[in-house]
Structure formats: C-alpha cells, structure tokens
Scaffold this motif. Structure first.
Motif, PDB file in Angstrom:
ATOM      1  N   PHE A  23     -15.926 -28.462 -55.162  1.00  0.00           N
ATOM      2  CA  PHE A  23     -16.047 -29.174 -53.900  1.00  0.00           C
ATOM      3  C   PHE A  23     -15.196 -30.427 -54.014  1.00  0.00           C
ATOM      4  O   PHE A  23     -15.427 -31.262 -54.885  1.00  0.00           O
ATOM      5  CB  PHE A  23     -17.508 -29.537 -53.628  1.00  0.00           C
ATOM      6  N   TYR A  82     -21.580 -25.402 -50.258  1.00  0.00           N
ATOM      7  CA  TYR A  82     -20.120 -25.357 -50.211  1.00  0.00           C
ATOM      8  C   TYR A  82     -19.513 -25.464 -51.614  1.00  0.00           C
ATOM      9  O   TYR A  82     -20.020 -26.171 -52.478  1.00  0.00           O
ATOM     10  CB  TYR A  82     -19.579 -26.506 -49.346  1.00  0.00           C
ATOM     11  N   GLY A 134     -21.941 -20.081 -51.050  1.00  0.00           N
ATOM     12  CA  GLY A 134     -21.234 -21.121 -50.328  1.00  0.00           C
ATOM     13  C   GLY A 134     -20.304 -20.611 -49.250  1.00  0.00           C
ATOM     14  O   GLY A 134     -20.153 -19.405 -49.040  1.00  0.00           O
ATOM     15  N   GLY A 152     -25.643 -29.527 -47.484  1.00  0.00           N
ATOM     16  CA  GLY A 152     -24.354 -30.196 -47.554  1.00  0.00           C
ATOM     17  C   GLY A 152     -24.431 -31.702 -47.432  1.00  0.00           C
ATOM     18  O   GLY A 152     -25.480 -32.329 -47.590  1.00  0.00           O
ATOM     19  N   SER A 208     -23.571 -28.418 -53.093  1.00  0.00           N
ATOM     20  CA  SER A 208     -22.115 -28.214 -53.114  1.00  0.00           C
ATOM     21  C   SER A 208     -21.528 -28.470 -54.498  1.00  0.00           C
ATOM     22  O   SER A 208     -22.003 -29.333 -55.237  1.00  0.00           O
ATOM     23  CB  SER A 208     -21.443 -29.136 -52.097  1.00  0.00           C
TER      24      SER A 208
END
Length: 373
Positions: free
Chosen positions: A325, A320, A348, A280, A292
């Motif tokens: 994102f 993520y 994620g 991240g 991400s």
C-alpha cells in the motif's frame, strides 16, 4: 633393541591415530556448529534471514556495521547471564552491543522494551551474532527509539529531523513482540522508531503484532517516522514472516509501516504477514478502518519505496494492497522495483497498474527484471 624400536613406532602410530580422531572430531563439531548454532541459517529454527535468491548489490551504508570492538558485551558465556535487564541497560547506554550467551541459540524474554536514550551515544548497534532472539513473549514491544520523546531526552530543537541516534539491528531475531497496549506511540509490535536513522540487516521478524484496527496505525513488526533528511530506512537480507505460522500482524502494514518515510529493501523476504483492519484510510462508514498493506504500508508525501532482490508473497489484507500500500498524498512519491518477485498475495482491491499494489495511478513506478502477478 629391535623390540624397543618396535614399541617406539607403535607408540608413535597410536599417538598419530589419536591425533587424527581428535582432529576429525573437532572438525565435525566445528562444521555442526556452523549449521546448528546459527538460527539465521537453520530451518529448524524458523525461516532463514533474507531472500535466498536475492542477489542485488548492497550499498555500503545498507550493510553490516563493524562490531569487532564492542562497547558492551551482554552475558558472561552462559544463557542465564543474558537477561532482559542486561539488554535494556545496554541499549540505554548505546554504542556497539554484542552478546556472549554461549555457543547455542538463546532466546531472551523481554518483559519491557529496551529504549534508546538520545543523548547517550550517537550510534546504537545491536548485533545478535546469529544466535540471539529477543522475544516480547506476546506481551511487550521489544525496542523503541524516539528523538521527539522528552522521556528519552531532547537533544535538538528539530527532533523530527536530526541525524542521530543511528540505530542498527543486525544478525538477530525479533519474535512475539506486542504493542497492542501502547496508546501514544502505537504500532510497531517489535520496533518503533522516530527520527535519526534506522536499518535492519540479516535479521528476522516472527509473530510480532500491533493494534488490530484503525485507519492509520500499523507495522506488525516495524513502524518508522521522520528519518533524517528523508534518507531511507534500509532493510537488507531480512525476513518478515517467511513461512506459515511466522507472519506478523497489524491493522495496516503486516510487516512494516511508516508515514512520510522512504525505504530501500534489498534481498529480503516478506510472506505470511497480514493487515487485519477493515475499512481503509479514511475509514469507510461503519468500519473501524485499516486493513491495508499486507507486507508494506507507506503513507505520506515525498517518499520513495525501492525494492531490490526481494520476494513478497502470500501476504494478506482485508482492504487494499495485499502486497504493498503506497499512497503519496501530494502525489510526489515514487516506487522502484528491480530483480524482485511479487506474487500470490491475497485479498484487497484498488490495483490500478499492478496486481496487489495499491497506489495512485499517476504515481511514478519503475519495474525492471521483476515478476508481479
């Protein structure tokens, strides 16, 4: 006399039959060429450009630019005449650029990126006519514009917020771009942009890659910064990946990535893109960071992500936001989704409101006539 009349009639019928055969044959060729000569529509050439079910309205400034009177025509009618150097020279001059490489699809292997010069022409339009693929051959980024790069000429004292150049790519494919060797201007495997304006229309992005790790680098296909007056980047009727084996890959934002930039994405398709970093942003202890935004990575402050008539599916992340994102650091950004499908994205975590979308829980998000699952 009767014999002569019969011969004249016979000759006339023969000529008419030849005309019919020739005309039908030509029509067949015309019909075949419509199918075969347009890689944006031919499944054998890869997924088509855009979401086939997308029917959202397209604002005039998000659509095709007129190239009926080009400033530069690359090629003289043969595939061999369409070269990397010709593309590089045309982009350096700017203006409206089209191609004459023959009637069949052509792939132009780029051994270096084409770079926009900021003082050359206020607009740069690259139109592939549905036949042209620019390929980085797995070794180089394909296209670069940066109003704050002195090597491309500074034209204002506010390079981060100037209205030109306006760069448009349309009716074209970008494939196998690779910016992993770039250090100062990393990300953007196919296209890297800062300043001015940028949009992509009726375009395809296949197998482009950028740096594989890092907390704030990305854009397997496209990386954008600092658009004039915070106006949005338009992505219209375009495809990023689109099928297994065609996806774009980066540490973050497998398809597209930006900082402080708004996007309006219309009737487009994002699938099979991957964010392959890990940890991240900021990086978790013991990790290199990244991973991400499987399809889309937005970071910054005041910005809007608008998605209309678009499918985002089967994208993948390690950290993520398997589809999107979106982090507005000062919590002033917002998301709008209409007439779209976001589904079957993989991996994620941190999905406070909608599956596969990582965002602050207080970020305004408007979702209408859409499926998110």
């Amino acid at each position: 006399m009767k014999c002569l009349t019969y011969q004249i009639i016979k000759l006339a019928l023969s000529l008419f039959l030849v005309f019919l055969i020739f005309n039908c044959s030509n029509e067949s060729i015309k019909n075949d060429s419509i199918i075969v000569n347009n890689p944006l529509e031919n499944p054998e050439d890869g997924p088509p450009a855009g979401n086939p079910d997308g029917d959202s309205a397209i604002p005039s400034d998000a659509g095709l630019e007129d190239v009926s009177n080009p400033d530069t025509i690359i090629g003289n009618g043969s595939p061999e005449s369409c070269t990397c150097d010709a593309v590089v020279n045309a982009v350096a001059k700017g203006g409206k650029i089209t191609f004459n490489c023959g009637t069949q699809p052509v792939t132009i292997i780029m051994d270096k990126p084409a770079k926009v010069f900021n003082n050359a022409n206020p607009e740069v339009i690259i139109d592939g006519g549905g036949l042209v693929t620019l390929s980085g051959n797995g070794a180089t980024r394909i296209l670069y514009m940066n109003t704050c790069d002195a090597n491309q000429v500074w034209t204002t004292d506010h390079c981060q917020n100037q209205d030109t150049p306006k760069l448009t790519v349309q009716n074209i494919t970008f494939a196998d771009g690779n910016s992993t060797s770039e250090t100062e201007y990393s990300g953007g495997g196919a296209i890297w942009v800062r300043g001015g304006r940028f949009k992509a229309v009726n375009s395809r992005f296949f197998n482009n890659v950028c740096a594989s790790i890092g907390p704030d680098v990305g854009g397997g296909a496209i990386r954008v910064f600092s658009q004039y007056n915070n106006l949005p980047v338009f992505i219209t009727n375009s495809t990023f990946g689109g099928a297994e084996g065609y996806g774009n890959i980066g540490s973050n934002g497998g398809g597209i990535s930006s900082i402080g930039v708004s996007w309006t994405i219309i009737n487009s398709l994002f699938s099979h893109n991957k964010a392959i970093g890990n940890g991240g942003n900021p990086s978790e202890a013991g990790t290199p960071g990244g991973g991400s935004g499987g399809a889309i990575y937005n970071d910054g402050n005041t910005m809007t992500l608008s998605i209309f008539g678009t499918r985002i599916e089967e994208n993948e992340v390690n950290s993520y936001g398997s589809s999107i994102f979106f982090v507005s650091n000062d919590h002033s950004g917002n998301i709008k989704i209409d007439n779209s499908i976001i589904q079957n994205n993989i991996g994620g975590s941190w999905y406070p409101i909608y599956p596969s979308i990582s965002m602050h829980s207080d970020t305004p998000i408007s979702v209408t006539n859409s499926t998110i699952e």
